[in-house]
Structures are given as C-alpha cells and as structure tokens.
Design a protein around this motif. Structure first.
Motif, mmCIF file in Angstrom:
data_model
loop_
_atom_site.group_PDB
_atom_site.id
_atom_site.type_symbol
_atom_site.label_atom_id
_atom_site.label_comp_id
_atom_site.label_asym_id
_atom_site.label_seq_id
_atom_site.Cartn_x
_atom_site.Cartn_y
_atom_site.Cartn_z
ATOM 1 N N LYS A 199 0.820 -1.209 0.000
ATOM 2 C CA LYS A 199 0.000 0.000 0.000
ATOM 3 C C LYS A 199 0.851 1.254 0.000
ATOM 4 O O LYS A 199 0.571 2.216 -0.743
ATOM 5 C CB LYS A 199 -0.920 -0.008 1.219
ATOM 6 C CG LYS A 199 -1.892 1.165 1.272
ATOM 7 C CD LYS A 199 -2.854 1.021 2.443
ATOM 8 C CE LYS A 199 -3.889 2.145 2.441
ATOM 9 N NZ LYS A 199 -4.875 1.970 3.545
ATOM 10 N N LYS A 200 1.907 1.254 0.802
ATOM 11 C CA LYS A 200 2.733 2.450 0.918
ATOM 12 C C LYS A 200 3.882 2.485 -0.079
ATOM 13 O O LYS A 200 4.441 3.553 -0.348
ATOM 14 C CB LYS A 200 3.279 2.553 2.347
ATOM 15 C CG LYS A 200 2.214 2.882 3.375
ATOM 16 C CD LYS A 200 2.843 3.182 4.724
ATOM 17 C CE LYS A 200 1.774 3.630 5.733
ATOM 18 N NZ LYS A 200 2.364 3.953 7.061
ATOM 19 N N HIS A 201 4.233 1.335 -0.620
ATOM 20 C CA HIS A 201 5.384 1.283 -1.532
ATOM 21 C C HIS A 201 5.055 0.499 -2.805
ATOM 22 O O HIS A 201 5.671 -0.539 -3.096
ATOM 23 C CB HIS A 201 6.583 0.661 -0.820
ATOM 24 C CG HIS A 201 7.103 1.483 0.309
ATOM 25 N ND1 HIS A 201 7.966 2.542 0.121
ATOM 26 C CD2 HIS A 201 6.853 1.419 1.648
ATOM 27 C CE1 HIS A 201 8.250 3.091 1.298
ATOM 28 N NE2 HIS A 201 7.576 2.432 2.238
#
Length: 510
Positions: A199-201
């Motif tokens: 999700k973040k990367h």
C-alpha cells in the motif's frame, strides 16, 4: 511336526502383511486451486492446451457432473479430507493465514483411512486448513496440531495460500530456514513498525494489486500479500520456485514410501492457479492469457512431471490418480495480471458452459474438473455423467480398502465407489453446494434448488454473478445447464420436495 523358529515365523508374517498391502493401489490426488471446468482442453478449451491432464482423461474416466462441496477453498478442502460438509462447522470459511486447525483431530479422516490400511500418507503443497490450537501461532517451533494429527505421516506445505502471510515452507510442521536471531511474527490487523507494504510502496511491486481487495500488505518477492509479517527473511520463498520445490518433495515422498515398502497415499494440493499468479519464468507469456493462463500451463506441467515420475518408478499401472479442483474459476482475484482483459478479448470462458465462478451459487462455482486414472480397474477413454461429490472420497476409499468407518461416527461421506470406478452411472441421491455466503443449494435428479439470500447478485471486483436472490430458484440442469431460466414458479412441488430434503439434511448433526 518340527516347529519353525520364531524369527522365521515373524518374517513370514511380515512378508504376508507386505504382500497384502501391495495388493492395494498407490493413491495420488492432484488437487488444483481455482481451476474451472472449461480451463482444460479435454473439457472443450481451445485457447489453451493442457496435454498432460488430457492424457489422464484419455487413459481414464472424465467426469462431467462432479462437484467440490463449496465454491471457495477452505470448506472444499475441509470436506474432502474430513468427509463432512463444512457448513456444519463454524469457522470453516476462507481462513486467514494465522488461523488454527479447523479439522478436529479426534475424527476419522481420509488420510486416517489410508493409515489404517497400512499406507504411508503425505500432503504436499497448499494447506489452508489452519495450524495449531493457540492464537497467535508461534511459527518459531513445531506447530501442532496440524497435518500429522489429521492423519498425514509427512507434510511439506505452505500454511495458507500464496497471497497470505506467512510466506514460508513448513516441513513436518516446522518452518524451513528459520534463524533464532530472526524469529517470525505475523499480524493480520496492522503492519509492524518499519515494515514495507504494498500500500505504501507500490514502486516495489512487480505485479500491481487491486486496491479494493486487500493484497497490499507485506511484500514478498515483489508481491503484496494479505496480512503483515516480520522476521524469517531466510525462510521466505519466491513464487517462481513453488512448482519446482513441491514437485521434488512429492517425488521424494513417493521414493521414501518405496523404501519403506509401503503403498502411498499422497494428497498433492497444487498451488496453481490461485493468485498471485507468478509461475516459473519458463512459463511466463507462453499462454496468451496473461499470468493466469501461464499458471495453467505450469499446473499442467506439474501433472506431467509427477506422471513421468510414476512411470520411471514402475508405478503407473498400480497407482490410482485423481485430478480435480477445490472450486471454480475467477479471473480477477486481487492482482492486475492481465488475466481478465485477455480472457475477455478472446471470449475465453473458464467455466465452460456453466454460469458463475468462484464464490458463486451457480454451477461454475462447484462443478469442477474430475478425472480418475487407474489402468488396473478403470477403463480408458471413458466419460461419466454420474453425479459425484468430493465429500464421498473418504467412504469410497474406505470401501475399496475394506476399512469400516466407525458406525456411531457421523459423516456426510457416502460410498460411491462404483460410480468413481466407472462400474455404474448411477447418481448420488443428492449433493449440497455451498457458495461463499452459505445460501445452500441442493442438486437431485438434475434439478437444482437455490435457497433465498440477501447477498448481492453481482460481486464487484471479481466480476462474478453470485446467484444470490431473495426468491426461490429452481433450475432444470438437464435442459438448462447454464441456469438461465428460473422455473421455481412453474414447479412448486419440486421446490417443496427439495426444500424439505435440504431441511432434513441440515438437521442431521454429529
């Protein structure tokens, strides 16, 4: 008369027992994941070829009316191994990767039947039936109960599915490659501090995920998974190696059984074609159907490798092979791997003529490929339209091996050996089908009744018709296999008959 020495008598007894054991066939169940009835060229697929599975059909019986018990994986696997419908037991839906074992250890199971008959029993591949009895699971020691307590002498598995953590191999319920200085921890609620997630990367991902389906947690091998994990860096596998490792472990189990001079029962739960579809590199781009098609090619290759292994060991004639799937097909199941787009552009129908798919109450959800090959007893090149359910494998093999099931122990498994071996075309009296929302269906004499439910008629994201409706549904599968015409209003007496039978079946309990 001169008595024989005690040692000679013992040796003769052992030889006698071994001789009787060898009269039994070796048994191999090749159980694929998310494979549709129409995904095989022997079942009409033209866009893709599955020559190794086709060869099984040419040398055995190809069933056209065989069913998994559910349109999702955990309940189907539960029923196959336990001989019981999963909807009778709470907690048997699709499990998270850190779930505890859902099969009771004090019941008769399919592998326990083989153990009683003197077999060496093994499971290789996907498990997804939970491990241990405490939460959270401690992945840094032997996790019990598990496959051994269910009846398997040997196990080489990953705990759940490839899209869920922990992404590790376990051999005999111990994590491989584990280091004391890097212990494994798993969490399905929140990421660990400093953990890199999909999700973040997203820049770290080699295959993107559908943001609405939850595959944006822990990153293994450049692929986001469901759930979060820290530690165990040397234990994590890569997706491309899965097929090769599992094939080798399956053949090694067979070799070890031969060394022990025992017949074997191997439940090879092939990880393909479940998401994330990331087959060995030699298969990538070969199908023209995206990674899903490539995974089908790798699955077919697996069948070929195992069958060649049996041939090289002189075991082809006396090995009973069953090939089937845990539920029907799904094109988009969390990852953007081109499978849906390529299938639609080519009008590829993984469910064949049947409606729906994985999760669905319609036929494509549970009517799956089912092939049996056993040259010593099964005629080659035959087809069978007999109604058959995977829940009946336990009682059928018990009958084959002359192992009585406990008289007072409740099971849903019925002896359908004659149909299984092609000796009869008689249908099972009825079968129960379990869609994802538990709105049960019952199929008898070619009629299918679907109970009313409040679920959505169309499952967004996976783009599958569920068959859920607030109304009674009745389909005449003999004339309408695609379930296009609901004839409940025209046949109220049939609806009542099937409703009454379903109520009776549901009322039965352990």
């Amino acid at each position: 008369m001169k008595k024989k020495p005690a040692g000679i008598v013992l040796l003769l007894c052992i030889c006698c027992l071994f001789s009787r054991a060898q009269q039994h066939p070796n048994v191999l169940i090749l159980y694929t994941d998310d494979l549709g009835y129409g995904d095989l060229s022997c079942n009409g697929a033209t866009t893709i070829a599955t020559p190794n599975v086709d060869r099984l059909a040419q040398e055995g019986i190809n069933f056209s009316n065989a069913h998994a018990t559910a349109s999702t994986c955990t309940p189907s696997r539960y029923s196959l191994l336990s001989g019981r419908y999963a909807w009778r037991k709470d907690g048997t839906n699709i499990l998270p990767g850190d779930a505890n074992l859902v099969i009771p250890t004090d019941i008769t199971t399919l592998p326990k039947v083989f153990q009683q008959a003197g077999y060496e029993t093994g499971v290789v591949g996907k498990w997804h039936l939970g491990l241990g009895s405490q939460s959270p699971v401690d992945w840094n020691k032997k996790v019990t109960p598990g496959p051994a307590e269910v009846g398997f002498d040997y196990s080489f598995i990953f705990p759940a599915t490839a899209d869920r953590v922990p992404t590790i191999f376990m051999e005999n319920q111990l994590a491989l490659g584990l280091e004391a200085t890097d212990p494994i921890a798993v969490n399905y609620q929140k990421p660990f501090p400093g953990e890199l997630t999909g999700k973040k990367h997203p820049e770290l991902l080699k295959i993107l995920n559908d943001p609405n389906q939850g595959h944006d947690g822990h990153i293994t091998n450049g692929i986001g998974r469901i759930g979060f994990m820290k530690g165990g860096k040397r234990s994590e596998w890569t997706d491309e190696e899965l097929g090769y490792v599992f094939n080798n472990k399956a053949l090694r189990f067979i070799d070890n059984s031969l060394k022990k001079q025992k017949p074997f029962f191997l439940y090879y739960a092939i990880h393909n074609i479940h998401v994330p579809r990331m087959p060995g590199t030699e298969f990538k781009g070969k199908s023209g159907l995206g990674y899903r098609g490539d995974a089908i090619l790798e699955m077919d290759h697996t069948v070929g490798v195992i069958m060649k292994g049996l041939q090289e060991r002189g075991l082809l004639n006396n090995t009973l092979v069953i090939f089937s799937s845990d539920n029907g097909p799904v094109l988009n199941d969390g990852y953007l791997d081109q499978s849906e787009a390529t299938a639609r552009s080519l009008n590829y129908q993984p469910g064949g003529i049947y409606r729906g798919g994985k999760y669905s109450a319609f036929e494509a959800g549970t009517r799956v490929p089912f092939i049996i090959r056993w040259p010593q007893q099964v005629a080659a090149g035959k087809t069978s339209a007999a109604l058959f359910s995977q829940v009946d494998l336990m009682a059928s093999f018990a009958a084959l091996l002359h192992i009585p099931l406990p008289a007072k122990e409740f099971t849903d498994s019925r002896n359908s050996l004659s149909a299984l071996l092609g000796k009869s075309t008689a249908d099972r009296e009825y079968i129960i089908e379990q869609p994802a929302n538990h709105a049960l269906c019952i199929l008898k004499d070619g009629w299918k009744y679907m109970t009313p439910s409040n679920g959505r008629a169309f499952m967004e994201g996976v783009n599958i018709e569920t068959g859920y409706s607030k109304e009674d549904q009745l389909y005449d599968l003999k004339t309408d296999p695609g379930e296009k015409n609901n004839v409940a209003a025209k046949h109220p007496e049939r609806v009542l008959q099937l409703k009454t039978l379903l109520k009776k079946v549901r009322a039965a309990s352990e």
